[in-house]
Design an enzyme around this catalytic site. Sequence first.
Site, mmCIF file in Angstrom:
data_model
loop_
_atom_site.group_PDB
_atom_site.id
_atom_site.type_symbol
_atom_site.label_atom_id
_atom_site.label_comp_id
_atom_site.label_asym_id
_atom_site.label_seq_id
_atom_site.Cartn_x
_atom_site.Cartn_y
_atom_site.Cartn_z
ATOM 1 N N GLU A 1 0.953 -1.049 0.050
ATOM 2 C CA GLU A 1 -0.015 -0.001 0.021
ATOM 3 C C GLU A 1 0.976 1.268 -0.002
ATOM 4 O O GLU A 1 1.678 1.431 0.856
ATOM 5 C CB GLU A 1 -1.034 0.083 1.249
ATOM 6 C CG GLU A 1 -2.201 -0.674 1.198
ATOM 7 C CD GLU A 1 -3.037 -0.488 2.500
ATOM 8 O OE1 GLU A 1 -2.584 0.232 3.079
ATOM 9 O OE2 GLU A 1 -4.100 -1.344 2.516
ATOM 10 N N ASP B 1 -5.950 9.806 9.368
ATOM 11 C CA ASP B 1 -4.824 9.327 9.935
ATOM 12 C C ASP B 1 -4.391 9.788 11.120
ATOM 13 O O ASP B 1 -4.798 10.991 11.553
ATOM 14 C CB ASP B 1 -3.720 9.778 8.903
ATOM 15 C CG ASP B 1 -3.615 8.958 7.667
ATOM 16 O OD1 ASP B 1 -3.444 7.502 7.885
ATOM 17 O OD2 ASP B 1 -4.032 9.494 6.358
#
Lengths: 268, 424
Positions: free
Chosen positions: A49, A60
């Site tokens: 990824e 995040d």
Amino acid sequence: MSAISEVFERCRREKRAAFIPYITAGDPDLETTGELLGALASGGADLIELGVPFSDPIADGPANQRAASRALASGTHLSGIFEVVARHRAAVGVPILLFTYFNPIHARGLERFAEQARDSGVDGVLCLDLPPEEAEAEYLPVMRKSGLDTIFLLAPTSTRQRIKKAAAASTGFVYYVSRTGVTGTQGELPENLMKEAKAVRRKVKMPLAVGFGVTTPEQVATIAKVADGVVVGSALVRLVEEHGGTPELPGILEQRVKELTAPLHGGG
Amino acid sequence: MAKVSLLKQRAAADRIGRFGDYGGRYVPETLMAPLDELTRAYDKHRTKRAFKRRLTDLLQDYCGRPTPLYHAKRLSERLGGAQIYLKREDLLHTGAHKINNAVGQALLAVEMGKERVIAETGAGQHGVATATAAALLGLQCCVFMGSEDMRRQRLNVHRMRLLGAEVRPVESGSRTLKDATNEALRDWVTHVRNTHYIIGSVLGPNPFPRMVRDFHSVIGIEASRQLKKKIRRAYPDVAIACVGGGSNSIGLFSAFLDEPRTRLIGVEGGGRGQQLGDHAARFDGGTLGVLHGTRTLVLQDSDGQVMETHSVSAGLDYPAVGPEHVFLHDAGRVEYTSATDDEALAGFHLLAETEGILPALESSHAIAEVMERAPRLTSDKVVLVNLSGRGDKDVESILEEEEKRRAQGTEAEPPRPRPHGDPS
């Protein structure tokens, strides 16, 4: 069959979960990212990824936020990310999945993004803030046309209906977010994770990877019992942060991936 | 103007959560089911008698509605044109229109069984309003605020803390409203099961833009009724409001959308210059993008990275505008313009000196636009201005700002004609 589906097919035959590491492209700079892709693959990544840095990463935690800031500060652009993938995809040998927010895709234009991603050798796209509902009209058809896999997320709050929806929109695999929260390392896995992941896996009828907060080889081993893939992100991003700019970084990252994948190969 | 009723178009847009090409719901999966739940709860309660009653009572007895409509005669005379009427949202409890929405959403949070509310804040007005509503209804409250804004709006930080809220400083990015919103969203994703996020403007994923608008629509409804009493017609010739996310403006405009005789004008933060990064004028430099859950005009670079913005007013210092505003712009219904930092400061002084009212720096942008327009209108015309907040919170930063300017001398700003009210 797409390269991503082949990975899960192969892992299924080998009776193990796939290992999916995450790093942010351009952290600390794009040239290093090229080297790190190789290191992750040599360490035992089945699929990588690659994060597209974004100015406002709302899903995040601090580690990935800092990584995105470093990447943007080093002048990382989407075009540069495509160039790095194009240069390294063949040598790396494992599929690359872009992990991104929607705005960078939107800004480039869906069609142009999809063409450039495909031409550079990107295998699939996971868009953190694009739920299936918003993807149906344009995003899905455009990505399909370019042969890119589309991976959608599921979360502990997802209803039965939403699980169906995400599975129907996904190709390659579905990504289950281990907890309500943002990316980041954690000491212990959420209590209900095993039960929930099992239940979701039964419903999606396609490979299921679990991520968000997976940090240690022990946690990888635990999750591998109920999932077809395990994603480790922030724990690796922290290594990049710590050793970024040193010649040892690729070796350290490769070593860490080896440790994290050991339980999947019957070791650890 | 469009022949089709905008209110009808809007009702249709509300049903799908999208204003034409704008709006929608671009959020992490974790928030999708909770947003469905919120939508259901809002649609259930907004028409329910008991809920409406409770909200109306609080707005009236606790917040101080209806707010006065004030004929600013000295200001009108000074500008020598149209008659200027101020909708005095600055007189509301906590000092700005934000309380209308904070109380509405806090009531809804209680109905939904949430025990904690969070909010983002720029100028601190929405944070104070949320902290107030939380104290009133016995909810835990956490407010996210950029550390730069905490510096600019020290007084409001203290107010929130005195009200029992936790104020969490946000150190990322430009340390302003955008970054505070990022952090609030992260908190919401993490605590969504027991927490409601009281978004402070007509931004964010569906249903927030329409819900926040609905809670503020009382501003325009009252103003229309009050105009009817005062001038025997229920509409002004021009209605002006500042536009950050765009909540006070849409609250005012809502009542006049289908009134072709009213020109609607939104004023953005023009900042200190026209370069990207120096202003917050999304209609003049923004491109279509997706930020904080909604598709709208965003100040961003060609790679989709969101730019930092600048405005002397913390409440306008934000890179995106509410999606319905873009819809109203495309429909040709609302005109959007901007006022620079300097023009807003001039507006602040003029209103202070002529009327004895210190407007918030945000609202001062609307006054700046009045200074432009009123003199060009005849004295039988009526300009309605939303005075969205009061300026007590800004006194310190205005002093600081003007000291800075004096120290920099004349070279600091491009020469601009400064209308009456120039303090120097």
